[in-house]
Design a protein around this motif. Structure first.
Motif, PDB file in Angstrom:
ATOM      1  N   VAL A 312       0.838  -1.205   0.000  1.00  0.00           N
ATOM      2  CA  VAL A 312       0.000   0.000   0.000  1.00  0.00           C
ATOM      3  C   VAL A 312       0.872   1.254   0.000  1.00  0.00           C
ATOM      4  N   CYS A 313       1.960   1.238   0.770  1.00  0.00           N
ATOM      5  CA  CYS A 313       2.874   2.384   0.802  1.00  0.00           C
ATOM      6  C   CYS A 313       3.528   2.589  -0.559  1.00  0.00           C
ATOM      7  N   ALA A 321       0.039   6.973   2.226  1.00  0.00           N
ATOM      8  CA  ALA A 321      -0.488   5.781   2.889  1.00  0.00           C
ATOM      9  C   ALA A 321      -0.551   5.977   4.402  1.00  0.00           C
ATOM     10  N   LEU A 344      -7.536   3.702  -3.342  1.00  0.00           N
ATOM     11  CA  LEU A 344      -6.271   4.409  -3.496  1.00  0.00           C
ATOM     12  C   LEU A 344      -5.929   4.617  -4.964  1.00  0.00           C
TER      13      LEU A 344
END
Length: 353
Positions: A312-313, A321, A344
């Motif tokens: 996710v980062c 994130a 996202l």
């Protein structure tokens, strides 16, 4: 950009770990982070309002098996979690009490006449087993001897319930083989899919059988030293063609879940063309990775220090994130498999828009 595992840590109160899903499923919260510098609190049922004609939603159609088994070697109790089937028909498994096992041992199971032979043992608790049945007979064996391998943070002192068998399954499921559910898919219902279809967005599926390694924490101080377990995936020629046609026409590829994203990225070449795929992937996506195949990701909220939070980062950008997760923690979003979701936008893609 950090390679230190500690930089992907955060404090999660126990009270925010979901123990059962939202009902109805699409009433789960959805944190919309697709507009730069803005976070909007929505619900999953609002997803169709965020789609455009020509978008393509890609979901994982794997189905969860009853992967948790309790075996005996003589009087010794052995806990087994199925991981994935090997090409030779053996099963790679994770074993509790593995020190009691030797290659060649025969394991028995309560209330079943089926057995398993230990073919190989690995450091760290992995093993290969050959069961005395396969195919439909093995499926029947799991129905009687196996249980859902619910994540350890879902507390079921007496084991998974009949309701869990329904809750821990997605509307997309088609092909058996996953140990863990692709949890972003748990939010979808027939009504929500009808609303998605009404927007002019399209849908397709692929298959990634989520393995037991998904539960393993990152123990290395440097994330570059973490070893990912492989998982089996399939993207059909027809699905690959639809994905490439969508991108060529200017549509967005929206991955429903990190498992979908990982397989799409495994199948994409350096030009962003997604190819048919049938095999193993152990792709580890972390900050610094440039995405080739996915524009938008819908995913649940993941464990601190996990490879999925690192993904996710990488996808949203590390600072973005962290801001998303800080907002979710502050406003009481529910975390993990039965929890809420976020949407996202990709921050690091080879495709300029």
């Amino acid at each position: 950009m950090s390679n230190r595992t500690e930089d992907f840590d955060f404090h999660l109160p126990e009270s925010l770990i979901a123990q059962e899903p939202a009902r109805p499923r699409e009433s789960a919260r959805l944190l919309d982070a697709t507009v730069p510098h803005t976070l909007v609190d929505r619900h999953v049922r609002d997803l169709p309002t965020l789609l455009r004609r020509g978008d393509l939603l890609v979901a994982n159609n794997t189905a969860v098996i009853r992967a948790q088994l309790h075996a005996l070697r003589g009087e010794a109790r052995i806990g087994i979690t199925l991981d994935q089937i090997r090409p030779d028909g053996t099963w790679h498994v994770l074993v509790r009490n593995a020190r009691r096992l030797r290659v060649g041992d025969t394991l028995t199971f309560a209330h079943s006449d089926q057995t398993a032979q230990v073919v190989a043992l690995e450091p760290g608790g992995g093993a290969n087993l050959r069961f005395s049945c396969e195919g439909d007979a093995f499926d029947t064996f799991l129905q009687t001897a196996g249980a859902l391998a619910l994540p350890p943070y879902i507390h079921r002192p007496n084991g998974p319930t009949a309701q869990d068998s329904k809750d821990y399954a997605t509307i997309f499921e088609r092909y058996k083989g996953a140990v863990a559910a692709p949890t972003a898919g748990l939010h979808f219902t027939p009504d929500l899919l009808d609303a998605v279809d009404a927007t002019g967005a399209e849908r397709c599926t692929l298959t990634l059988h989520v393995g037991a390694g998904t539960f393993l924490p990152v123990r290395a101080d440097d994330i570059a030293h973490h070893h990912m377990h492989s998982e089996h995936g399939v993207i059909s020629p027809q699905t690959a063609e639809r994905i490439n046609a969508t991108r060529a026409a200017g549509g967005r590829i929206i991955a429903i879940g990190t498992t979908t994203l990982r397989l799409l990225e495994s199948a994409a070449d350096e030009h962003g063309i997604v190819h048919p795929f049938a095999g193993e992937t152990a792709i580890f996506i972390r900050p610094g990775y440039r995405f080739r195949a996915v524009d938008v990701l819908m995913t649940n909220f993941h464990l601190p220090r996990s490879t999925l939070f690192m993904l996710v980062c990488a996808f949203a950008g590390q600072e973005r994130a962290k801001a998303v997760y800080a907002h979710a923690l502050h406003t009481g979003y529910r975390f993990y498999s039965y929890g809420d979701a976020c949407l996202l936008e990709c921050a690091s893609s080879i495709h300029a828009r």
